[in-house]
Every structure is written in structure tokens, then in C-alpha cells.
Design an enzyme around this catalytic site. Structure first.
Site, PDB file in Angstrom:
ATOM      1  N   CYS A  78      49.917  35.312  54.284  1.00 49.40           N
ATOM      2  CA  CYS A  78      49.263  34.986  55.555  1.00 49.40           C
ATOM      3  C   CYS A  78      48.721  36.247  56.252  1.00 49.40           C
ATOM      4  O   CYS A  78      47.726  36.789  55.793  1.00 49.40           O
ATOM      5  CB  CYS A  78      50.215  34.181  56.427  1.00 49.40           C
ATOM      6  SG  CYS A  78      49.329  33.125  57.575  1.00 49.40           S
ATOM      7  N   ILE A 133      50.630  28.331  58.542  1.00 50.56           N
ATOM      8  CA  ILE A 133      50.843  28.596  59.971  1.00 50.56           C
ATOM      9  C   ILE A 133      49.695  29.478  60.462  1.00 50.56           C
ATOM     10  O   ILE A 133      49.712  30.694  60.263  1.00 50.56           O
ATOM     11  CB  ILE A 133      52.204  29.293  60.237  1.00 50.56           C
ATOM     12  CG1 ILE A 133      53.346  28.469  59.628  1.00 50.56           C
ATOM     13  CG2 ILE A 133      52.417  29.497  61.727  1.00 50.56           C
ATOM     14  CD1 ILE A 133      54.707  29.152  59.679  1.00 50.56           C
ATOM     15  N   HIS A 169      52.817  30.264  53.363  1.00 51.31           N
ATOM     16  CA  HIS A 169      54.136  30.922  53.442  1.00 51.31           C
ATOM     17  C   HIS A 169      55.098  30.365  52.397  1.00 51.31           C
ATOM     18  O   HIS A 169      55.929  29.497  52.727  1.00 51.31           O
ATOM     19  CB  HIS A 169      54.736  30.719  54.835  1.00 51.31           C
ATOM     20  CG  HIS A 169      54.019  31.439  55.911  1.00 51.31           C
ATOM     21  ND1 HIS A 169      54.341  32.712  56.305  1.00 51.31           N
ATOM     22  CD2 HIS A 169      52.972  31.072  56.670  1.00 51.31           C
ATOM     23  CE1 HIS A 169      53.528  33.100  57.260  1.00 51.31           C
ATOM     24  NE2 HIS A 169      52.683  32.123  57.509  1.00 51.31           N
ATOM     25  N   GLU A 171      57.686  31.664  51.339  1.00 54.44           N
ATOM     26  CA  GLU A 171      59.065  32.040  51.715  1.00 54.44           C
ATOM     27  C   GLU A 171      59.690  31.010  52.651  1.00 54.44           C
ATOM     28  O   GLU A 171      60.901  31.024  52.855  1.00 54.44           O
ATOM     29  CB  GLU A 171      59.083  33.442  52.346  1.00 54.44           C
ATOM     30  CG  GLU A 171      58.546  33.564  53.757  1.00 54.44           C
ATOM     31  CD  GLU A 171      57.018  33.518  53.848  1.00 54.44           C
ATOM     32  OE1 GLU A 171      56.363  33.306  52.811  1.00 54.44           O
ATOM     33  OE2 GLU A 171      56.500  33.679  54.960  1.00 54.44           O
TER      34      GLU A 171
HETATM   35  N1  GLN Z   1      46.881  34.116  62.503  1.00 51.61           N
HETATM   36  C1  GLN Z   1      47.564  35.307  62.072  1.00 51.61           C
HETATM   37  C2  GLN Z   1      46.592  36.490  62.004  1.00 51.61           C
HETATM   38  O1  GLN Z   1      45.417  36.294  62.102  1.00 51.61           O
HETATM   39  C3  GLN Z   1      48.257  35.086  60.742  1.00 51.61           C
HETATM   40  C4  GLN Z   1      49.262  33.974  60.862  1.00 51.61           C
HETATM   41  C5  GLN Z   1      50.471  34.098  59.965  1.00 51.61           C
HETATM   42  O2  GLN Z   1      50.742  35.127  59.358  1.00 51.61           O
HETATM   43  N2  GLN Z   1      51.253  33.052  59.940  1.00 51.61           N
HETATM   44  O3  GLN Z   1      46.985  37.594  61.878  1.00 51.61           O
END
Ligand code: GLN
Length: 195
Positions: A78, A133, A169, A171
Site C-alpha cells: 500500500c 485500505i 494488505h 499482512e
Molecule cells: N492512502 C495512503 C497513501 O496515499 C496509503 C494507504 C495505506 O497504506 N493503507 O499514502
């Protein structure tokens, strides 16, 4: 296998638990010194702008780039995937540039604030569990990048050589397939990254 997990914010403890369950030794990385003896590095989720600032302040930005250029395995999830990309949009942001791809931050929109999906992957026969997320969309990948899984038609798990990135994610699921894959990658590149 010793894996360093960048531990600034986010879900580094979940990465550690999953890697330990697979038999790896883990170490929390907050300084360049912490990278000593590591066979791989994990860049967890969180907020990429905050993490970028910390990595720069601590000298880890350059150290992680060197680690990867020497051949050490690096895995970003992410926000970590955002940091690995060569091009970051929405807004534009500097990054480590270790994986030739364009990412759009928060690309799936608000409805995907926190959702679980199951999709096909090249890592196993059964569907792979993917927790998103506020994840980025990988808009474009360069030559030689393998797409191991997709979500809504967009690459969600990609790799090239010693670098692996997931826009979700793994994890935070009960499925350690992706981490097991990373440990294989780290084993194949063991001892290369750290000085
Ligand atoms: N939205 C976050 C970003 O732009 C990343 C979200 C995450 O790691 N769950 O840095």
C-alpha cells in the site's frame, strides 16, 4: 532469513507476526544501522507522505535504494508500494523509484476505504484474499514487470527481480501466501542488500 520492517507507523507489527509465523527473524527498522544483516526489507502501509519524510530524515531513503540496487529483496504494501514506484500521482510525490510503474494514490476512491476482496493470482490456485485500505491504483507498469494479481482489472500485486509491491494488505489477512512468496524472493537474494 532476517527481514527488516520499516517501523514508523502503520501495521508493521502485523507484517512481523506473519513473517515470524513463516519462520523468519524480523527486526524493526528505524535507523540505517537496523538494516545490518537483513536479507529483505518490508515497507508497510500507512501514509506515504509521512513515511517518505521520515525515511529522508533518517538517511533510510538512500540506504533502502542502495540495499535494493545491490540486489536485496524489498516488499512494499500500500503506502510502501507508493514509495517503491517510479511515478506517483494525486498528488505527485517523490519516491524511491525501485519499481517501474505509475501509481495513483487513493485511486479506488472512498468506497474502498476498507474492503476485502478475493481474486485470482499467479501464486496459488484458490482465490487470494486482498484487504484494501485507501490503496493506490497501479495505472501503468513498465517492461519486465510481472503482474501476479489484479483488482478491478488493475495490477494489485507486481514484481520484478528483487522488488515486490502490493496495493493491498496481505499482512491483515489470514493468508500468508504473499509473505511466503517474499521470503522465497529474499532467500534467492540473501546477503546481497546489506553491508
Ligand atoms: N492512502 C495512503 C497513501 O496515499 C496509503 C494507504 C495505506 O497504506 N493503507 O499514502
Amino acid at each position: 532469513m532476517k527481514i527488516g520492517i520499516v517501523a514508523i507507523q502503520g501495521d508493521f507489527a502485523a507484517h512481523a507476526a506473519m513473517l515470524q509465523a513463516l519462520g523468519a527473524e524480523t527486526v524493526e527498522v528505524r535507523t540505517v544501522d537496523n538494516l545490518k544483516g537483513c536479507d529483505g526489507i518490508v515497507l508497510p502501509g500507512g501514509e506515504s507522505t509521512t513515511q517518505l519524510q521520515f525515511l529522508k530524515e533518517e538517511g533510510l531513503f538512500d540506504a533502502i535504494r542502495e540495499f535494493s540496487r545491490r540486489g536485496g529483496a524489498v516488499f512494499g504494501t500500500c503506502a510502501g508500494a507508493i514509495l517503491l514506484a517510479t511515478r506517483v500521482k494525486n498528488p505527485n510525490q517523490e519516491s524511491l523509484g525501485l519499481l517501474d510503474m505509475t501509481v495513483l494514490r487513493n485511486g479506488y476512491g472512498r468506497q474502498l476505504a476498507s474492503d476485502v476482496f478475493f481474486g485470482d493470482s499467479r501464486l496459488k490456485k484458490d482465490p487470494l484474499e486482498m484487504v484494501f485500505i485507501r490503496g493506490p491504483i497501479i495505472e501503468e507498469v513498465g517492461k519486465g514487470i510481472s503482474v501476479l494479481a489484479r483488482h478491478e482489472g488493475k495490477p494489485a500485486l507486481v514484481e520484478k527481480g528483487n522488488v515486490l509491491a502490493a496495493t493491498f494488505h496481505p499482512e491483515l489477512t489470514g493468508d500468508s501466501t504473499v509473505h511466503a512468496h517474499f521470503l522465497e524472493m529474499a532467500a534467492a537474494h540473501a546477503g546481497k542488500g546489506a553491508r
